[in-house]
Design a protein around this motif. Structure first.
Motif, mmCIF file in Angstrom:
data_model
loop_
_atom_site.group_PDB
_atom_site.id
_atom_site.type_symbol
_atom_site.label_atom_id
_atom_site.label_comp_id
_atom_site.label_asym_id
_atom_site.label_seq_id
_atom_site.Cartn_x
_atom_site.Cartn_y
_atom_site.Cartn_z
ATOM 1 N N TRP A 205 4.508 14.630 6.012
ATOM 2 C CA TRP A 205 3.523 13.786 4.861
ATOM 3 C C TRP A 205 2.518 12.611 5.462
ATOM 4 O O TRP A 205 1.521 12.897 5.371
ATOM 5 C CB TRP A 205 4.136 13.345 3.732
ATOM 6 N N VAL A 206 3.013 12.260 6.306
ATOM 7 C CA VAL A 206 2.147 11.107 7.080
ATOM 8 C C VAL A 206 1.271 11.774 7.925
ATOM 9 O O VAL A 206 -0.089 11.366 7.865
ATOM 10 C CB VAL A 206 2.843 10.268 7.969
ATOM 11 N N GLU A 207 1.496 12.783 8.691
ATOM 12 C CA GLU A 207 0.527 13.484 9.424
ATOM 13 C C GLU A 207 -0.707 14.157 8.791
ATOM 14 O O GLU A 207 -1.883 14.093 9.049
ATOM 15 C CB GLU A 207 1.117 14.405 10.518
ATOM 16 N N ARG A 208 -0.229 14.686 7.587
ATOM 17 C CA ARG A 208 -1.231 15.161 6.668
ATOM 18 C C ARG A 208 -2.081 14.144 6.195
ATOM 19 O O ARG A 208 -3.479 14.270 6.160
ATOM 20 C CB ARG A 208 -0.706 15.891 5.653
ATOM 21 N N TYR A 209 -1.637 12.932 5.646
ATOM 22 C CA TYR A 209 -2.440 11.763 5.234
ATOM 23 C C TYR A 209 -3.394 11.542 6.155
ATOM 24 O O TYR A 209 -4.563 11.246 5.951
ATOM 25 C CB TYR A 209 -1.475 10.874 4.971
ATOM 26 N N GLU A 210 -2.765 11.350 7.300
ATOM 27 C CA GLU A 210 -3.628 10.598 8.429
ATOM 28 C C GLU A 210 -4.935 11.535 8.901
ATOM 29 O O GLU A 210 -5.741 11.144 9.407
ATOM 30 C CB GLU A 210 -2.903 10.132 9.708
ATOM 31 N N SER A 211 -4.693 12.882 8.542
ATOM 32 C CA SER A 211 -5.440 14.006 9.063
ATOM 33 C C SER A 211 -6.658 13.809 7.751
ATOM 34 O O SER A 211 -7.822 14.509 8.171
ATOM 35 C CB SER A 211 -5.009 15.279 8.942
ATOM 36 N N GLY A 212 -6.421 13.196 6.815
ATOM 37 C CA GLY A 212 -7.689 13.074 5.768
ATOM 38 C C GLY A 212 -7.323 14.152 4.482
ATOM 39 O O GLY A 212 -8.031 14.376 3.849
ATOM 40 N N ASP A 213 -6.205 14.937 4.781
ATOM 41 C CA ASP A 213 -5.972 16.175 3.839
ATOM 42 C C ASP A 213 -4.901 15.313 2.689
ATOM 43 O O ASP A 213 -3.792 15.350 3.097
ATOM 44 C CB ASP A 213 -5.366 17.383 4.303
ATOM 45 N N ARG A 214 -5.409 14.795 1.585
ATOM 46 C CA ARG A 214 -4.586 14.094 0.778
ATOM 47 C C ARG A 214 -4.426 14.621 -0.555
ATOM 48 O O ARG A 214 -4.620 13.956 -1.588
ATOM 49 C CB ARG A 214 -5.151 12.595 0.734
ATOM 50 N N LEU A 215 -3.975 16.072 -0.586
ATOM 51 C CA LEU A 215 -3.566 16.621 -1.987
ATOM 52 C C LEU A 215 -4.539 16.789 -2.757
ATOM 53 O O LEU A 215 -4.428 17.224 -4.076
ATOM 54 C CB LEU A 215 -2.655 15.715 -2.561
ATOM 55 N N GLN A 216 -5.952 16.890 -2.323
ATOM 56 C CA GLN A 216 -7.013 17.111 -3.272
ATOM 57 C C GLN A 216 -6.995 18.479 -3.781
ATOM 58 O O GLN A 216 -7.209 18.644 -5.143
ATOM 59 C CB GLN A 216 -8.223 16.812 -2.370
ATOM 60 N N ALA A 217 -6.675 19.462 -3.043
ATOM 61 C CA ALA A 217 -6.499 20.953 -3.441
ATOM 62 C C ALA A 217 -5.392 21.084 -4.349
ATOM 63 O O ALA A 217 -5.827 21.723 -5.536
ATOM 64 C CB ALA A 217 -6.448 21.934 -2.430
ATOM 65 N N GLU A 218 -4.412 20.530 -4.233
ATOM 66 C CA GLU A 218 -3.249 20.538 -5.236
ATOM 67 C C GLU A 218 -3.632 19.875 -6.462
ATOM 68 O O GLU A 218 -3.383 20.696 -7.455
ATOM 69 C CB GLU A 218 -2.044 20.136 -4.781
ATOM 70 N N ARG A 219 -4.147 18.813 -6.464
ATOM 71 C CA ARG A 219 -4.604 18.029 -7.586
ATOM 72 C C ARG A 219 -5.634 18.922 -8.396
ATOM 73 O O ARG A 219 -5.333 19.078 -9.743
ATOM 74 C CB ARG A 219 -4.959 16.829 -7.436
ATOM 75 N N ALA A 220 -6.783 19.416 -7.871
ATOM 76 C CA ALA A 220 -7.842 20.225 -8.380
ATOM 77 C C ALA A 220 -7.092 21.427 -9.155
ATOM 78 O O ALA A 220 -7.403 21.945 -10.268
ATOM 79 C CB ALA A 220 -8.617 20.660 -7.395
ATOM 80 N N ARG A 221 -5.798 22.238 -8.337
ATOM 81 C CA ARG A 221 -5.358 23.364 -8.898
ATOM 82 C C ARG A 221 -4.614 23.069 -10.374
ATOM 83 O O ARG A 221 -4.797 23.792 -11.346
ATOM 84 C CB ARG A 221 -4.504 24.003 -7.758
ATOM 85 N N ALA B 9 0.828 -1.184 -0.009
ATOM 86 C CA ALA B 9 0.029 -0.095 0.017
ATOM 87 C C ALA B 9 0.808 1.104 0.220
ATOM 88 O O ALA B 9 2.087 1.252 -0.024
ATOM 89 C CB ALA B 9 -0.965 -0.067 1.094
ATOM 90 N N ALA B 10 0.253 2.389 -0.203
ATOM 91 C CA ALA B 10 0.919 3.714 -0.147
ATOM 92 C C ALA B 10 1.786 3.898 1.055
ATOM 93 O O ALA B 10 1.501 3.580 2.153
ATOM 94 C CB ALA B 10 0.224 4.652 -0.579
ATOM 95 N N ASP B 11 2.925 4.361 1.050
ATOM 96 C CA ASP B 11 3.983 4.470 1.999
ATOM 97 C C ASP B 11 3.150 5.187 3.182
ATOM 98 O O ASP B 11 3.378 4.821 4.372
ATOM 99 C CB ASP B 11 5.290 5.225 1.938
ATOM 100 N N GLU B 12 2.683 6.181 2.953
ATOM 101 C CA GLU B 12 1.939 7.302 4.109
ATOM 102 C C GLU B 12 0.879 6.322 4.812
ATOM 103 O O GLU B 12 0.355 6.777 5.924
ATOM 104 C CB GLU B 12 1.523 8.527 3.590
ATOM 105 N N ALA B 13 0.523 5.254 4.463
ATOM 106 C CA ALA B 13 -0.572 4.316 5.092
ATOM 107 C C ALA B 13 -0.044 3.312 5.788
ATOM 108 O O ALA B 13 -0.754 2.568 6.557
ATOM 109 C CB ALA B 13 -1.699 3.883 3.963
ATOM 110 N N HIS B 14 1.189 3.134 5.727
ATOM 111 C CA HIS B 14 1.909 1.960 6.415
ATOM 112 C C HIS B 14 1.541 1.986 7.902
ATOM 113 O O HIS B 14 1.360 0.903 8.638
ATOM 114 C CB HIS B 14 3.383 1.896 6.288
ATOM 115 N N ARG B 15 1.835 3.122 8.424
ATOM 116 C CA ARG B 15 1.717 3.202 9.859
ATOM 117 C C ARG B 15 0.292 2.671 10.567
ATOM 118 O O ARG B 15 0.446 1.923 11.398
ATOM 119 C CB ARG B 15 2.025 4.519 10.654
#
Length: 334
Positions: free
Chosen positions: A296-312, A86-92
């Motif tokens: 990055w892992v803290e951001r991923y675990e908070s639910g903020d997963r680059l949606q804004a950057e991808r939309a931009r 799975a994605a690295d940020e999800a491993h923990r």
């Protein structure tokens, strides 16, 4: 240095038994998970299960490919070897919530990047072999190259060798996904992690995208059409990358026009100045200190997963120009 640290190993040098004799569960069925599972099966690993979280969109694909799909907890209780793909940020989260409480004693853990182990997001019990088996390239390319009778260059490392057989398992796994056809080398978890993060941030993704976006903007500001700017700053990247892969940087320069080489060398010298080195030093410090990984892992675990950057990105003129060009080329080649 010993030959083991300098010379590649190939399939002919490797006993497949340490992987073909085991029950193997792969966590995740994205580009890496699917490619690894299909290659392992084709290489004689007969006991494979795909472990997915409830509601995973990958379940239908894995079942259509003929694999039994189970929960991660069920896989942890069943498998001799867990490949956490799975994605690295999800491993923990996956390790602490789904694998560790249910894992079979003596179970080996394989990761395809050193990230989560190097940064201490996985703290394994003493009975576990902890192995890095990295095929260097995009996950989908593992399968593509395997089907051509080739593979991606492989690197292995052992973080913890509880069984005394971790090295043999790492080599057998890499050989089974095709790396033994081109060469397998030793590394360390630190080296693979730092090199992978730095390379993708400053060159392969971050650096390349920054140059492409800035050059597209400058050309269009000079009155060049968006289509032409996209072709010269983005579309042709593939051809230069292919030349470098086939011939090296020196060979690429020899293959292009003298005009292109002369101009490129002048710009190369201008770009590779103190300002660039400062950016590189900052990136390396964040990688080495672990601050990038934690952020990055803290951001991923908070639910903020680059949606804004991808939309931009999707709203940028460079994306519209690329979509228009691809639609034209697609029509022309049908």
């Amino acid at each position: 240095m010993t030959p083991d640290t300098t010379e590649p190993l190939y399939t002919r040098d490797i006993d497949p038994g340490p992987i073909t004799s085991r029950r193997v569960a792969l966590v995740g069925y994205g580009n890496h998970g699917r490619s690894h599972a299909l290659c392992l099966r084709d290489s004689g690993v007969s006991q494979i299960r795909i472990a997915l979280r409830a509601g995973s969109a990958s379940r239908a694909k894995a079942e259509a490919d003929g694999f039994e799909v189970v929960t991660v907890a069920e896989a942890a209780a069943w498998a001799d070897v867990i490949a956490l793909l799975a994605a690295d940020e999800a491993h923990r989260q996956i390790w602490t919530q789904d694998i560790l409480p249910h894992r079979k004693p003596g179970q080996a853990l394989i990761v395809c990047h050193g990230f989560s182990v190097h940064y201490g997001m996985i703290e394994a019990p003493a009975d576990a072999d902890i192995i890095l088996a990295a095929a260097k390239g995009p996950g989908g390319a593992v399968r593509q190259e395997f089907l051509k009778g080739r593979g991606l260059i492989g690197f292995w490392a052992v973080h913890q060798d509880a069984s005394g057989q971790a090295r043999a398992l790492a080599l057998a796994y890499l050989a089974a996904i095709g790396s033994g056809n081109v060469g397998i080398f030793p590394t360390t978890f630190r080296e693979e992690t730092v090199s992978d993060l730095f390379g993708e941030q400053v060159v392969l993704v971050g650096g390349m995208v920054a140059l492409a976006k800035a050059s597209f903007t400058r050309l269009t500001a000079a009155g060049v059409s968006e289509r032409m700017a996209y072709i010269d700053c983005v579309h042709e990247l593939k051809y230069l990358a292919d030349l470098i892969q086939e011939r090296g940087i020196a060979g690429m320069y020899e293959a292009i026009s003298d005009t292109a080489e002369f101009g490129a060398r002048e710009i190369e010298d201008a770009i590779a100045g103190p300002e660039l080195l400062t950016v590189f030093d900052g990136a390396m410090e964040a990688i080495e200190s672990g601050s990038f990984a934690r952020k990055w892992v803290e951001r991923y675990e908070s639910g903020d997963r680059l949606q804004a950057e991808r939309a931009r990105d999707r709203a940028l003129p460079i994306e519209a120009a690329g979509a228009e060009l691809r639609s034209r080329l697609g029509t022309a080649t049908k």
